[in-house]
Motif scaffolding. Structure first.
Motif, PDB file in Angstrom:
ATOM      1  N   LEU A 199       0.061  -9.069   7.734  1.00 41.22           N
ATOM      2  CA  LEU A 199       1.107  -8.591   8.632  1.00 41.22           C
ATOM      3  C   LEU A 199       1.698  -7.306   8.054  1.00 41.22           C
ATOM      4  O   LEU A 199       1.930  -7.200   6.842  1.00 41.22           O
ATOM      5  CB  LEU A 199       2.200  -9.646   8.795  1.00 41.22           C
ATOM      6  N   VAL A 200       1.940  -6.343   8.939  1.00 41.61           N
ATOM      7  CA  VAL A 200       2.396  -5.022   8.516  1.00 41.61           C
ATOM      8  C   VAL A 200       3.855  -4.843   8.916  1.00 41.61           C
ATOM      9  O   VAL A 200       4.220  -5.032  10.087  1.00 41.61           O
ATOM     10  CB  VAL A 200       1.524  -3.908   9.147  1.00 41.61           C
ATOM     11  N   GLU A 201       4.686  -4.495   7.956  1.00 38.93           N
ATOM     12  CA  GLU A 201       6.117  -4.291   8.197  1.00 38.93           C
ATOM     13  C   GLU A 201       6.338  -3.145   9.178  1.00 38.93           C
ATOM     14  O   GLU A 201       5.687  -2.104   9.124  1.00 38.93           O
ATOM     15  CB  GLU A 201       6.822  -3.972   6.874  1.00 38.93           C
ATOM     16  N   GLY A 202       7.252  -3.377  10.141  1.00 32.49           N
ATOM     17  CA  GLY A 202       7.623  -2.332  11.087  1.00 32.49           C
ATOM     18  C   GLY A 202       6.702  -2.225  12.287  1.00 32.49           C
ATOM     19  O   GLY A 202       6.883  -1.337  13.123  1.00 32.49           O
ATOM     20  N   THR A 203       5.721  -3.111  12.400  1.00 34.11           N
ATOM     21  CA  THR A 203       4.810  -3.097  13.563  1.00 34.11           C
ATOM     22  C   THR A 203       4.746  -4.503  14.149  1.00 34.11           C
ATOM     23  O   THR A 203       5.094  -5.486  13.486  1.00 34.11           O
ATOM     24  CB  THR A 203       3.393  -2.656  13.165  1.00 34.11           C
ATOM     25  N   LYS A 204       4.306  -4.588  15.355  1.00 30.08           N
ATOM     26  CA  LYS A 204       4.101  -5.876  16.008  1.00 30.08           C
ATOM     27  C   LYS A 204       2.623  -6.249  15.988  1.00 30.08           C
ATOM     28  O   LYS A 204       2.094  -6.844  16.925  1.00 30.08           O
ATOM     29  CB  LYS A 204       4.604  -5.831  17.457  1.00 30.08           C
ATOM     30  N   LYS A 205       1.964  -5.892  14.902  1.00 30.12           N
ATOM     31  CA  LYS A 205       0.528  -6.128  14.804  1.00 30.12           C
ATOM     32  C   LYS A 205       0.179  -6.696  13.441  1.00 30.12           C
ATOM     33  O   LYS A 205       0.927  -6.567  12.467  1.00 30.12           O
ATOM     34  CB  LYS A 205      -0.238  -4.820  15.026  1.00 30.12           C
ATOM     35  N   ILE A 213       0.879  -1.169   0.000  1.00 27.39           N
ATOM     36  CA  ILE A 213       0.000   0.000   0.000  1.00 27.39           C
ATOM     37  C   ILE A 213       0.914   1.214   0.000  1.00 27.39           C
ATOM     38  O   ILE A 213       1.628   1.455   0.982  1.00 27.39           O
ATOM     39  CB  ILE A 213      -0.933   0.018   1.225  1.00 27.39           C
ATOM     40  N   SER A 214       0.890   1.947  -1.108  1.00 25.25           N
ATOM     41  CA  SER A 214       1.896   2.988  -1.338  1.00 25.25           C
ATOM     42  C   SER A 214       3.266   2.330  -1.241  1.00 25.25           C
ATOM     43  O   SER A 214       3.561   1.401  -1.963  1.00 25.25           O
ATOM     44  CB  SER A 214       1.721   4.147  -0.360  1.00 25.25           C
ATOM     45  N   LYS A 215       4.097   2.739  -0.319  1.00 27.93           N
ATOM     46  CA  LYS A 215       5.426   2.128  -0.183  1.00 27.93           C
ATOM     47  C   LYS A 215       5.513   1.235   1.050  1.00 27.93           C
ATOM     48  O   LYS A 215       6.617   0.841   1.433  1.00 27.93           O
ATOM     49  CB  LYS A 215       6.486   3.230  -0.102  1.00 27.93           C
ATOM     50  N   LYS A 216       4.354   0.956   1.629  1.00 28.50           N
ATOM     51  CA  LYS A 216       4.338   0.117   2.846  1.00 28.50           C
ATOM     52  C   LYS A 216       4.236  -1.348   2.470  1.00 28.50           C
ATOM     53  O   LYS A 216       3.347  -1.753   1.710  1.00 28.50           O
ATOM     54  CB  LYS A 216       3.160   0.510   3.743  1.00 28.50           C
ATOM     55  N   ARG A 217       5.158  -2.162   2.986  1.00 30.01           N
ATOM     56  CA  ARG A 217       5.176  -3.598   2.674  1.00 30.01           C
ATOM     57  C   ARG A 217       4.279  -4.357   3.643  1.00 30.01           C
ATOM     58  O   ARG A 217       4.378  -4.196   4.856  1.00 30.01           O
ATOM     59  CB  ARG A 217       6.615  -4.117   2.761  1.00 30.01           C
ATOM     60  N   LEU A 218       3.438  -5.195   3.080  1.00 32.65           N
ATOM     61  CA  LEU A 218       2.562  -6.069   3.862  1.00 32.65           C
ATOM     62  C   LEU A 218       2.684  -7.485   3.311  1.00 32.65           C
ATOM     63  O   LEU A 218       3.102  -7.680   2.162  1.00 32.65           O
ATOM     64  CB  LEU A 218       1.100  -5.616   3.785  1.00 32.65           C
ATOM     65  N   VAL A 219       2.307  -8.441   4.127  1.00 31.92           N
ATOM     66  CA  VAL A 219       2.317  -9.839   3.701  1.00 31.92           C
ATOM     67  C   VAL A 219       0.957 -10.449   4.007  1.00 31.92           C
ATOM     68  O   VAL A 219       0.426 -10.292   5.112  1.00 31.92           O
ATOM     69  CB  VAL A 219       3.431 -10.641   4.406  1.00 31.92           C
ATOM     70  N   SER A 220       0.398 -11.118   3.014  1.00 30.02           N
ATOM     71  CA  SER A 220      -0.886 -11.813   3.172  1.00 30.02           C
ATOM     72  C   SER A 220      -0.629 -13.300   3.367  1.00 30.02           C
ATOM     73  O   SER A 220       0.144 -13.915   2.630  1.00 30.02           O
ATOM     74  CB  SER A 220      -1.749 -11.583   1.927  1.00 30.02           C
ATOM     75  N   LEU A 221      -1.276 -13.875   4.378  1.00 29.85           N
ATOM     76  CA  LEU A 221      -1.162 -15.310   4.654  1.00 29.85           C
ATOM     77  C   LEU A 221      -2.562 -15.902   4.763  1.00 29.85           C
ATOM     78  O   LEU A 221      -3.434 -15.325   5.419  1.00 29.85           O
ATOM     79  CB  LEU A 221      -0.409 -15.586   5.960  1.00 29.85           C
ATOM     80  N   TYR A 222      -2.746 -17.050   4.129  1.00 28.79           N
ATOM     81  CA  TYR A 222      -4.012 -17.772   4.292  1.00 28.79           C
ATOM     82  C   TYR A 222      -3.812 -19.233   3.872  1.00 28.79           C
ATOM     83  O   TYR A 222      -2.855 -19.565   3.162  1.00 28.79           O
ATOM     84  CB  TYR A 222      -5.136 -17.124   3.483  1.00 28.79           C
TER      85      TYR A 222
END
Length: 493
Positions: free
Chosen positions: A107-113, A31-40
């Motif tokens: 999962l959101v990069e740079g957060t523990k959430k 999302i924009s330059k924010k890295r996320l990872v999808s797991l399912y």
């Protein structure tokens, strides 16, 4: 354990803990330059929903902000993804709980959430006719293996906010959803407390079916008769709820549990309340006679042919003696052999494919019975006695009641072979005392016969018309005891 800020470390741990399962799908999204990872998990999650609602939504939306925080991303998903179950995750335990329940995890990069939203695949069969409880007249829908559908089938019938539905997770490995349903304005609160207390004490790896749960919470395990009823029928569950009873539903199980249960409940069916009371009263009397026949007939035959020949007319005695001429076994062994043969046929019918099971059992019964008589192994009257016994036990749909009848039938047979009719009488007294000593969650199992309640006899054996069934069962309903206001009679002209 808390999630790591580094997504790669989180993915590494999840892969290790899951043994790098083949159905675990991992995909990077931005999302924009924010890295996320999808797991399912592909096996229990709908890939189509994820593609249509998640990936397409992200691809069509551009957020100008470069330094998004978690609140912004959570708000973005909340406003973009059409999911009613959006959850915030903080630990690996949360991730595993939702991941293995059919949720997609972000999962959101740079957060523990992380974020979880429901994308379950439909793995259950549709609502169908109950297979274990025959329906003569009444609703044709039955419980399925889907928790929400089962709850919906009950909510569909009882449209009141006073129907409370509480949920627990039981099973260290399975985390099975267990729903406790009751009418708050009717139920005895002490019963709710007792049910919750027994459920909270359960510490087991897995709950696969409601049968697991019933055995764990049924304290009176020494009793052959079930003190918790299983049912596939939503209408029966709703009738129980409106009587002040508690209904337990489980995910992955088409059988609901009704607590408490009384001995007389197994002689009643939901159809009893859909037809005329005079007809049903006759049928109920037949059921009670069938119960006595299925338990006592072989024992009585063995008693009068072995010890108490004077109890029957001489003509019958001579007829029985002539039929038994040439049979090498005593009456007790003869009856026991035939009972075992019929139980084997019945079990083979149950386990065989439905296409040919009944035909095989009927043909097998005819051939075995005829061959046994022709070979002189058993007498013709013994085939008739065991056949009547077996047919009478088929009146009951509950397999637990049928099993209890089978056990007591053999015990009565032993007592008749030992002491004749006197043995049947002595064991009969013990049987009644045993029944009266059973309790179901603190409620007497033989109510309303023992303790005797005159008012409840209106719906015990003889069923009165509905306009006379004003009150609920006083043992289960402690509030709102009146179900029907007395109807005014008279002419309006």
């Amino acid at each position: 354990m808390e999630l790591y800020k580094n997504i790669d470390e989180c993915i590494k741990k999840i892969k290790e803990d899951s043994g790098e399962s083949v159905d675990l799908n991992i995909k990077e999204i931005y999302i924009s330059k924010k890295r996320l990872v999808s797991l399912y998990l592909e096996t229990i999650t709908s890939s189509e929903q994820i593609n249509n609602y998640v990936l397409k939504s992200i691809g069509k939306t551009i957020i100008d902000e470069e330094n998004l925080n978690f609140k912004d991303i959570y708000k973005y998903f909340y406003n973009t993804i059409p999911s009613g179950s959006l959850k915030e995750l903080n630990t690996f335990e949360d991730v595993y709980s939702f991941l293995y329940s059919g949720f997609e995890i972000i999962l959101v990069e740079g957060t523990k959430k992380g974020i979880a939203f429901e994308m379950r695949a439909s793995l259950d069969r549709g609502v169908s006719i109950p297979t274990s409880e025959a329906i003569v007249r009444g609703p044709k829908d039955g419980f399925t293996e889907n928790f929400n559908k089962n709850l919906g089938l009950i909510r569909r019938r009882i449209k009141t906010p006073r129907l409370f539905a509480k949920e627990k997770k039981i099973g260290r490995k399975t985390k099975t959803r267990v729903g406790i349903l009751y009418m708050d304005d009717i139920v005895d609160n002490s019963l709710v407390f007792e049910v919750n207390k027994r459920l909270d004490k359960i510490d087991i790896d897995a709950i696969i079916d409601s049968g697991y749960l019933r055995e764990l919470i049924e304290k009176d395990s020494k009793s052959n008769f079930p003190t918790i009823m299983s049912t596939e029928r939503p209408d029966r569950a709703c009738m129980a709820l409106l009587e002040g009873k508690i209904v337990i539903i489980l995910d992955n199980s088409p059988f609901a549990l009704i607590i408490p249960t009384f001995f007389v409940d197994y002689f009643h069916t939901p159809e009893d309340y859909y037809q005329k009371s005079s007809n049903i009263s006759f049928i109920r009397i037949i059921r009670f006679f069938a119960f006595l026949i299925s338990i006592l007939t072989p024992a009585f035959y063995v008693a009068i042919t072995t010890h108490n020949q004077s109890a029957i007319p001489s003509g019958f005695l001579l007829n029985f003696a002539s039929q038994r001429q040439g049979v090498p076994f005593p009456g007790f062994v003869e009856a026991l052999l035939m009972m075992i043969a019929f139980e084997i046929l019945k079990e083979s019918d149950t386990r065989s494919p439905s296409v040919g099971g009944s035909a095989i059992s009927i043909l097998g019964g005819i051939i075995i019975g005829d061959a046994a008589v022709s070979a002189g192994i058993v007498s013709p009257i013994m085939v008739i006695v065991i056949s009547i016994t077996a047919i009478s036990s088929l009146v009951f749909s509950s397999i637990d009641v049928v099993n209890a009848i089978r056990v007591w039938r053999i015990i009565f047979l032993f007592s008749a072979a030992t002491l004749g009719i006197y043995g049947i009488i002595i064991l009969g007294i013990f049987f009644i005392i045993k029944l009266c000593s059973i309790s179901s969650f603190g409620k007497p199992f033989t109510f309303p016969f023992a303790p005797f309640n005159l008012r409840e006899q209106k719906d015990a054996i003889i069923r009165m018309s509905k306009d006379k069934l004003w009150n609920r069962n006083p043992l289960t309903a402690k509030k709102n005891l009146t179900r029907l206001k007395k109807m005014e009679t008279g002419d309006n002209n």
